[in-house]
Every structure is written in C-alpha cells, then in structure tokens.
Design an enzyme around this catalytic site. Structure first.
Site, PDB file in Angstrom:
ATOM      1  N   LYS A  52     -10.253  -6.831  -0.883  1.00 49.55           N
ATOM      2  CA  LYS A  52      -9.602  -7.262  -0.973  1.00 49.55           C
ATOM      3  C   LYS A  52      -9.272  -9.113  -0.690  1.00 49.55           C
ATOM      4  CE  LYS A  52      -6.440  -4.085   1.827  1.00 49.55           C
ATOM      5  NZ  LYS A  52      -5.097  -4.388   1.066  1.00 49.55           N
ATOM      6  N   ARG A 110      -2.595   6.312  -0.841  1.00 49.40           N
ATOM      7  CA  ARG A 110      -1.990   7.972  -2.316  1.00 49.40           C
ATOM      8  C   ARG A 110      -2.713   8.354  -2.315  1.00 49.40           C
ATOM      9  NH1 ARG A 110       0.499   2.467  -6.097  1.00 49.40           N
ATOM     10  NH2 ARG A 110       0.072   1.946  -3.512  1.00 49.40           N
TER      11      ARG A 110
HETATM   12  N1  BES Z   1      -3.342  -0.426   3.594  1.00 50.73           N
HETATM   13  C1  BES Z   1      -3.059  -1.126   2.283  1.00 50.73           C
HETATM   14  C2  BES Z   1      -1.341  -1.424   2.593  1.00 50.73           C
HETATM   15  C3  BES Z   1      -0.701  -3.195   3.716  1.00 50.73           C
HETATM   16  C4  BES Z   1      -0.886  -3.852   3.444  1.00 50.73           C
HETATM   17  C5  BES Z   1      -0.597  -2.177   4.488  1.00 50.73           C
HETATM   18  C6  BES Z   1      -0.514  -5.274   4.084  1.00 50.73           C
HETATM   19  C7  BES Z   1      -0.849  -3.755   6.182  1.00 50.73           C
HETATM   20  C8  BES Z   1      -0.208  -4.292   5.555  1.00 50.73           C
HETATM   21  C9  BES Z   1      -3.067  -0.812   1.292  1.00 50.73           C
HETATM   22  O1  BES Z   1      -3.902   0.428   1.029  1.00 50.73           O
HETATM   23  C10 BES Z   1      -2.591  -1.163  -0.316  1.00 50.73           C
HETATM   24  O2  BES Z   1      -3.727  -2.207  -0.413  1.00 50.73           O
HETATM   25  N2  BES Z   1      -1.785  -1.709  -1.233  1.00 50.73           N
HETATM   26  C11 BES Z   1      -2.051  -2.235  -2.257  1.00 50.73           C
HETATM   27  C12 BES Z   1      -1.626  -2.084  -2.744  1.00 50.73           C
HETATM   28  C13 BES Z   1      -1.682  -2.069  -4.498  1.00 50.73           C
HETATM   29  C14 BES Z   1      -2.988  -2.628  -5.138  1.00 50.73           C
HETATM   30  C15 BES Z   1      -0.949  -1.501  -5.787  1.00 50.73           C
HETATM   31  C16 BES Z   1      -0.787  -3.312  -1.912  1.00 50.73           C
HETATM   32  O3  BES Z   1      -0.075  -3.223  -0.986  1.00 50.73           O
HETATM   33  O4  BES Z   1      -0.988  -4.567  -2.037  1.00 50.73           O
HETATM   34 MN    MN Z   2      -6.197  -0.998   0.181  1.00 57.14          MN
END
Ligand code: BES
Ligand code: MN
Ligand code: ZN
Length: 520
Positions: free
Chosen positions: A298, A372
């Site tokens: 990230k 997931r």
């Molecule tokens: N934990 C994150 C989602 C999240 C984002 C929670 C912002 C709280 C605040 C999750 O694991 C994630 O990174 N999801 C990705 C999925 C994508 C790679 C398909 C996302 O939402 O960008």
């Molecule tokens: Mn994630």
C-alpha cells in the site's frame, strides 16, 4: 479502557443536594431534562424547589427553548447545593423514526459529553414529555458509558489543566421513579457497554502490541466468563489445509492463529434421546492485525490506519464478551482468523496459487486482497465443523465500500432474505445501520482465473461485490451474511456515543440481532 464511570440508580425521593461546606471537594453537577418551551417534568420541579423559577427566568433570557441537543448551564445557582445546574433539552420537532430505539442511548452520550469535570453528578431522569420506562433509563446509562470511553493506554503525560481538575473517578446517580425495576436491566447493559469498549480497545491498540498471538491471548481471557476458547496454531491449521489463511501470514515474523470461542447458553437437554445441543449461530471476524498490502504494498500515506484491519475480529470478541456476561440464552460460535500481512522474503507473491481448506485453489493476483483469503478458510471451517444455523462475518474488507456507502452504513451481502431483513431491522433499532448490496452470477464470473479455480480480485469495478462473491464461494447452503465494515469499524467520526477511533461497531447490532431473534 480508561475513565472509570460509576453509575447508580436512585429514587427521585432520595435526591439530596447539600450545600457544600468547604470550597474544596468534588465538583457536583445536577442535570435536569427540559421539553418544549423549557418545560420541566414533575420530579425535576420538586427537586429544584424554588430554583425552578430561576430556571424559567434564565431560559427566557437565554432563549433556551428545550430543543433536543441544546443545553443551558447555571453556575452555582442560588439555593441549590450544587456547583452547576445543567438543563438538557429533549424536545424534538420532527418525530423520530419509530423503528429507531437508540434515542436514549444517544441522549446519555450527549449528556456525558457535557459533564466536563464534574466528579459527582445527579441526573434527574423524568420525562418532560411523555413517559420513560426502565429500559430507557438503562439505555441512558449505556450511552453515558459509551461516551466516557477513552483510549489513553499510551499517554504518559497529562496536560497541566487536566492534572489539577480531571476527577480520577466519576460517580453518577440517575434518579428515576422506580430504581429497583431499572436495576434489573442494568447487568445486560453493563455487559453491552463492556463488550463495545473491549472491541474499541482491540481496534485502537497498535500492531506492535496486538499481533496474532497477543490477540489470541486476549480472546482466551473470555474463559473467565465461561466461554470455551480454542486456539489453533500454524501447525494445526496446516493440518486442516488452510493454505489461504496461512499464505497471507507467511511473510510475517508474527505467527498466524485462529481462535474459536464457544458460548453455550442453552445446555443440552438431559434426556438421552435429545442429548444433542441445539445448533449454534456463528459470527466470524477478519483479524488482519496489520495490513501493509504485502508485496502488492500500500502507499505510505495513511497506512497506519491498517492497524484497525482486525475490527471484524474485535467485534466478534466484544460480542462474545457481551453475550457471555449477560448469560444470553443461545449457543454461539465466535471464530476469528488472525494474521499479519507483510512484505518479506517469505511473503506470497502475485501469481502464487494457494489451496484453501475447501480444496478450491486461488490465484493470488493482488496480495492486498488478503482479508477474503483469511475468511475463506475460517468460513469453511466453521460451516463444516459446527453446522451453524447461520453465519455472519464482519470484515474491513474493501476500500470500495467507503466509496459506495461512506461511514454511515456498513455493506450487507447475503444469500438469505430473512437474515438480511433481521440485520437491517437490528441496524435501524441500534443506529448501527446496514445497507444490502446486490450479488449475482455476473459478478461471480469476474473471479474466473486462467490458472486456478478463481482469482482473489475481480477487476476495477464493483470491488466490494466481487469480494463478497469470493467469500460466497466458501459458503454452501448455510444462511450467511457478510458485513463490510471498512467504513464503520475504524476512523469513525465522533458522535454522541463515540469519540474513539475504533468505534466498536457491530457489537450492539449483533447483540440486538441475537436478543430479538435467537434467544429462548
Ligand atoms: N483492509 C483493506 C481494506 C480497507 C481499506 C479497510 C480502507 C479500511 C480502509 C483490504 O485488505 C484491502 O486492501 N482491499 C483492497 C482490495 C483490492 C486490492 C481489490 C482495496 O480495497 O483496495
Ligand atoms: Mn489489504
Ligand atoms: Zn485488509
């Protein structure tokens, strides 16, 4: 959890306001409620005595009309033995949503937010308009306790102004017509307040302190309440074939864990023929103690928020705590998958293919779609081992749910209309609202993989829905609901009943779901 709030219920008759002899000593505040045109209830008038006239005069000159969310303050009112009189408006122009039952919780929170530094407080809980019942008085207490929550574990220095005057302990007497009747409702509300505040603590803790093993240790403490807690380590999960969960954790020096909590509030019938316990209901939480994204790392900005990526698991622990403390008459399973998602020489790579406990294989296109993967194995495990009546999972699963619903509603995805309706109803009642999102084969198709049974992401569009479709591939016919709480579980805007970053979202919602439909 800090800030000790001691709440008791007393009778209107027992409100005693003594003029303070010395200038020192705890500061006292008297709270009364006002309706339309600043009208006071009978009990308030009686307690205020001659000072009631003072209130009427002050209301006139301050143009205080008793509107909800407005207050009027009188300092050292003559003839009253208190340092401060706080008049709290309760009159609502528009009638509140008849389904909503969170009004008194919010009022309690609002009052708590106005108490300032008082160490002794008396709240005269009579109704200037209509009637209050015992449940509402207990709700008021719940609101006070939720608002009083502060997470200050790591603050070693107090501001000078707090040092002098912040009371170490606050005692609040709530005066009601029939305290004995209210006290019967208190243990259940205490349990709920404690459960929510426990969930908040877990979300607020930083990831260097709260990593999977430590999280499991904290969950284990529920055994004091009679909850059976089983911790599965990496070896146990390898044996079960949980390749998806373990793949996420393999880049971290912190070992993964799964925790299963069992509360059996319905003992098995004693007769031999009916010796089987009633099938449990099940709650499942995503417990990513920190989510860097892994190799699909990230961006740096705001990444610290990913310490809250275990808010689903925190909710499940808080809920189990609440249900066990109030001895809920229900059999419940709480299961959480605890991992840390890190980039590392041993981390999983984009393109890796993992085998889930279900036997299905997953091509990991993006290591940041890790929640997931964790849930896939926990859902499968719970469904097969415990054959629950239903499963509800909670997960801070997608940023896309924030785009769709903001912080106002959690996303609800389900294969079952009845369960969805019940969750929606519990959401309206508690103010922890959920909004049902669509699912279907066209979305499911977006997960097709060239190399494995599925990919772990679906592409640019409908990100929250394809995530839900992924989870559904690990649920057979069991009624199931997935709550995407990425918007509601952390980074919450302050409200009457919450000023904490970790909101403890979902504990009240699910306690309500259980109480209304599954206890007997
Ligand atoms: N934990 C994150 C989602 C999240 C984002 C929670 C912002 C709280 C605040 C999750 O694991 C994630 O990174 N999801 C990705 C999925 C994508 C790679 C398909 C996302 O939402 O960008
Ligand atoms: Mn994630
Ligand atoms: Zn995540």
């Amino acid at each position: 959890m800090s800030h000790v709030l001691d709440v008791d219920f007393i009778s209107f008759k027992d409100v005693k306001l003594a003029p303070k002899a010395a200038k020192t000593g705890p500061s006292t505040t008297l709270v009364v409620l006002a309706g339309a045109d600043a009208a006071l209830g009978k009990a308030s008038k009686a307690i205020l005595g001659e000072a009631a006239g003072l209130v009427a005069k002050a209301a006139h000159s301050a143009q205080f009309k008793g509107a909800a969310k407005s207050t009027m303050e009188l300092l050292a009112p003559q003839g009253l033995g208190v340092d401060r009189l706080l008049v709290v408006g309760t009159h609502q122009k528009k009638k509140a949503d008849p389904q909503a039952q969170d009004g008194l919780i919010n009022l309690g929170g609002f009052i708590q937010g106005k108490l300032g530094r008082a160490a002794k407080v008396v709240i005269v809980f009579d109704a200037p308009e209509g009637e209050h019942d015992a449940a509402q008085a207990a709700d008021l207490m719940l609101g006070l306790k939720l608002r009083a929550y502060k997470f200050e574990t790591y603050k070693t220095k107090k501001k000078p102004e707090d040092e002098a005057s912040e009371p170490a302990k606050v005692h609040i007497d709530i005066a009601v017509a029939n305290p004995a009747e209210v006290r019967r409702q208190v243990p259940a509300r205490q349990a709920l307040a404690h459960g929510v505040n426990l969930a908040r603590d877990l979300v607020n803790e930083p990831a260097n302190i709260l990593y999977p093993v430590e999280f499991a240790r904290r969950a284990k403490q529920l055994e004091k309440l009679g909850v059976k807690v089983e911790i599965l380590d990496v070896k146990a999960m390898q044996k079960l074939g949980m390749g998806a969960l373990l793949g996420v954790g393999q880049g971290s020096v912190r070992e993964s864990r799964m925790v299963v909590m069992r509360w059996n509030g319905l003992p098995a019938a004693r007769t031999k023929s009916k010796s089987e316990a009633k099938a449990p209901i099940a709650f499942i939480g995503k417990g990513v103690c920190f989510d860097t994204g892994g190799i699909s790392i990230k961006p740096a900005g705001g990444m610290e928020d990913m310490k809250g990526d275990m808010a689903g698991a925190a909710c499940v622990v808080g809920l189990m705590h609440a249900l066990a403390s109030r001895k809920a008459k229900v059999n419940v399973i709480g299961a959480i998958g605890l991992v840390e998602n890190m980039p590392d020489g041993n981390a999983q790579r984009p393109g890796d293919i993992v085998k889930t406990m279900s036997g299905q294989t997953v091509e990991v296109i993006n290591t940041d779609a890790e929640g997931r993967l964790v849930l896939a194995d926990v859902l499968w495990y719970v469904q097969h081992k415990y054959k629950p009546t239903f499963m509800v999972n909670l997960a801070t699963l997608t940023g896309a749910i924030l785009v769709a619903l903001g912080k106002e509603y959690a996303g609800l995805f389900s294969n079952n209309d009845e369960l969805s309706a019940r969750l929606t109803g519990a959401g309206q009642a508690t103010g922890e609202k959920v909004w049902r999102m669509p699912m279907g084969p066209a979305y499911d198709k977006m997960l097709e993989s060239q190399f494995a049974d599925m990919k772990n992401i679906g592409g640019r569009n409908a990100g929250s829905i394809t995530a839900a479709q992924f989870l559904q591939r690990f649920v057979n016919d069991t009624p199931w609901a997935h709550l995407d709480i990425a918007g509601t579980g952390m980074g919450s805007p302050s409200s009457d009943i919450n000023s904490s970053w970790g909101s403890g979202w979902g504990v009240r919602l699910l306690d309500r779901l259980v109480a209304d439909h599954y206890e007997n």
